[in-house]
Enzyme design. Structure first.
Site, short mmCIF file in Angstrom:
data_model
loop_
_atom_site.label_atom_id
_atom_site.label_comp_id
_atom_site.label_asym_id
_atom_site.label_seq_id
_atom_site.Cartn_x
_atom_site.Cartn_y
_atom_site.Cartn_z
N ASP A 68 0.70 -1.25 0.03
CA ASP A 68 -0.04 -0.06 -0.11
C ASP A 68 0.83 1.09 -0.11
OD1 ASP A 68 -2.47 -1.08 -0.33
OD2 ASP A 68 -2.97 -1.18 2.02
N GLY A 69 1.89 1.27 0.86
CA GLY A 69 2.88 2.35 0.94
C GLY A 69 3.51 2.72 -0.50
N ASP A 98 -8.13 12.03 19.99
CA ASP A 98 -6.90 11.92 19.66
C ASP A 98 -6.61 12.24 18.24
OD1 ASP A 98 -6.40 10.42 22.12
OD2 ASP A 98 -5.97 8.52 21.14
N TYR A 150 -7.24 3.44 7.58
CA TYR A 150 -7.40 4.11 8.98
C TYR A 150 -8.76 4.22 9.63
CZ TYR A 150 -5.49 7.00 12.67
OH TYR A 150 -5.19 7.72 13.92
N SER A 154 -9.98 1.29 10.98
CA SER A 154 -9.70 1.15 12.46
C SER A 154 -10.38 2.05 13.42
CB SER A 154 -8.09 1.23 12.30
OG SER A 154 -7.50 0.52 11.49
#
Lengths: 274, 274, 274, 274
Positions: free
Chosen positions: B62-63, B162, B175, B178
């Site tokens: 993915d990166g 956060d 993300y 998650s």
């Protein structure tokens, strides 16, 4: 000796401390005032870390209380929280003069509640105390931490997450609640493991007993920071291990006013939507 | 010209790139190989940032894909992802030789899927692109960020959390998932706002349309970091404002193999519990 | 002809309807009042099902509005909701006399918002309409339903859950929000699939586009009930199939007062903690 | 006397029971086999309700185990679960012949684990036992239940929800987990309150101690059903009250094989995504 620990940014707290100090001296009870500010942080921390008192009184919000409680726990003395902040689960809204409450506490006429804390050990450190929670958090934005959590020596789950926290009943309504964890009744001898934004793994909390211990191991390639009650305590390199259990010494909290779990919970939830 | 962008840490990806390059040259198609590594990071970024090609091929996880896609989007050229990583929603498991896929893509014989990205603007910067998500994250462990989110000029909610993220459909399974957000069907012209561990406020995501824009304002006392697709892009001081909308230019992704949303979803969920 | 549909259990709504009727007749606009009560349920349903009007006005809460909207949708006429209930995302708090709003609506001077509904088809039935959501729910307490959900003909996930719901943007703040689903901006051409208490499977919602269709199949051994906007419509035996898509005819809602998504969201969240 | 309680729908369980019975008789240990089926449900329930044995052995899945455990608890005798089902947190995968395990249990050579159950009292009934959970659930699809939950006599929250459940540590991985509740370590003297799809109210679970009691009151206009371990026990009219505490008599479970919480948790989570 009574220690009054005050949030220096709250003039009303400072004034209340001075009034109480005068009246306590009138009762021939010795008093020290310790003002917490953000300017002389190290100096203040050092002064607070040497305060010796029979009762520790916090005048401020949760931050002031957590710092005062840590010293009270270290000295095995009771702590009394007087609320000058926003949300304060452990704090009292006191309607009688503060010196009366303190005098009654010294005379053993005010009930104490015991609260569980966490004892955290890791290489190169002695034992650390946390009243609310321990968290391991990512150091690099955009990258998860990888932490293996074991219970009583057996692997529970390996988390890839923004963070992982272990909260006490007292801390269950703080960071743990934000992260989706359950509320624990305040008197329980339990603690709870809750991941923050876990990647591809169960996001449910796990509630453990005060007789259990948890080991956390940094298994990823990046360091994590260890945070106790909001204070960054250390950076942990890959391979580092933490050992956590319910602290063998309980914290004694002066229970000057009744604290109904239900009302407190409803109040703080409403605050979020104002 | 075909650009092959390779994760340098994956020998199998490197080998596949070299084989493909040879065979493409045999077809008289020009090829450049750009190897991403962690050592010469700036140099590589610069090289990647100047690559001009008709099709950009990513060989990695993915990166690698996110970095390649960013350049392809900038040049308004299609990107093809070949999976050499773990989870890869956008990536293809290719069973025929890669040069055949590339040649077919050049010939217009392989379908393209368009994917929505985000356009992010903030003071002192031009427009930035994100394919997966934008997140604003805390800079100091143990302290929340405070961010006011407005939709089409009207305040939606002020978050103490956060972090806060805006994800595209492509990024909804990363993300955003998650953090508790929903999966968005990949072709949608939508994006989703999801808080990470919000304090005392609704934790539900809000799904917006591609015709809407979001403004984020840092309202707390601490700076936040701005992260795009996992890259830290800036530190935003209190008072700073971000403006986000669906990027007017879509990304074209070569769809060499079928990608069933259901199967991909089930596979990646299973991985979390191995 | 204007239809005023009133919740018979609300004397204030009844009075408002009568006042409006008088004043509308003064303007030479014909009016019918239809009072919904729980006693003559079938009779009322039949009367409502035959009401022919140019504009349908609901005076009551969400229940009254949903029933009125269904008829308005059937006749392809606009609906105006006047709030006499508790939470009312689609309802108006009207400060000017109701007859003025209605007259202005007839004159085309009040904006209309279009809202997506669901079209549900299953064996033995024609097409049914839902403005908020469709849910399939368990019939026997203590036992889950098993439902396979397919999107555009491809299996997404098989759910074992208390229930499974498909909500429109309008319905996203109702049952869907309770079940953990995201809020969808009201104007979106999307709908969202959300499971209720799913057993051993992902609990995230999936947001789909108005161009997609969903098939649900009852795969367990027990029947399920099909509920549209809170009304039980049918019992579905094992093997039964439902086909759902965004309804091709949109509902037109009279937008007499501004409805800010953010303020509405914050208000309704606060109500939960009073 | 040993009671073998068998799921009649599982031929392998029946065969195992018959083999074990023969071999136990060879050891001069008396055996009764009780076959649970769905045809003669009342008859079987009555037979099971009169079984007197020194050890109760369940051969089946969770359903068989729950019914066997209820009788074992009533008689204050240990229960041994042999797994012939899918997921079985409390069940044993036994690799040695069953008669050996039973003989060793009779000889006191196998460890017993004690598990907390719930004691439920409500008007017109004596005390009922639940090993997994108590739930109050809606009776009419499309309508929430309204239940006020008090802890130790103080109101905690009033829920409008699809249901509300109180789960033991044993039951925390069953319905409670589906509804978003935390996992409780199996040996804890605690229970957890978890709402199902709560409307406009906090959806977090509340973990209570074995020394606390919970009162539930039906405050809405509709009746609710009371379900214990999946069995519908009663319909409760508006105004009805339930009193729940940890049952003063613990259940003794034969621990024939090691049950690692972590491995069990990971296994069952994986099953959901197959």
């Amino acid at each position: 000796m009574i220690a009054l620990v005050v949030n220096g940014a709250r003039p009303d707290a400072l004034e209340a401390a001075q009034t109480a100090a005068q009246r306590l001296q009138g009762r021939r009870i010795e008093v020290t005032i310790c003002v917490l500010d953000h300017v002389n942080h190290d100096e203040v921390a050092s002064a607070l870390g040497h305060l010796e008192a029979e009762v520790y009184v916090s005048l401020g919000g949760d931050g002031t209380f957590l710092r005062t409680a840590r010293r009270a726990h270290e000295m095995d003395r009771p702590v009394l929280g007087v609320n000058f902040g926003r949300v304060g689960y452990l704090l009292n809204e006191i309607s009688v003069p503060l010196d009366e409450v303190v005098a009654a506490t010294l005379a053993g006429e005010v009930p104490l509640e015991r609260r569980a804390g966490l004892e955290v050990r890791f290489e190169g450190h002695g034992s650390e105390f946390a009243l609310n929670e321990l968290s391991v958090e990512k150091t690099v934005p955009g990258h998860v931490v990888r932490v293996a959590a074991s219970v009583d020596g057996e692997l529970l789950l390996t988390y890839a997450a923004d963070g992982l926290l272990l909260a006490t009943p007292t801390g269950s309504t703080a960071y743990n609640l934000s992260a989706g964890g359950p509320v624990l009744a305040p008197h329980l001898d339990s603690f709870v493991l809750t991941p923050v934004a876990p990647h591809l793994v169960v996001d449910r909390s796990v509630v453990l007993g005060g007789d259990q211990h948890v080991d956390l191991e940094v298994v990823g390639e990046r360091p994590v920071v260890l945070v106790l009650d909001g204070r960054t305590v250390a950076t942990l390199e890959p391979g580092a291990q933490l050992s956590v259990r319910r602290h063998p010494r309980w914290l004694n909290v002066v229970s000057a006013t009744e604290r109904h779990m239900g009302r407190r919970l409803r109040e703080s939830l409403r605050q979020g939507h104002e």
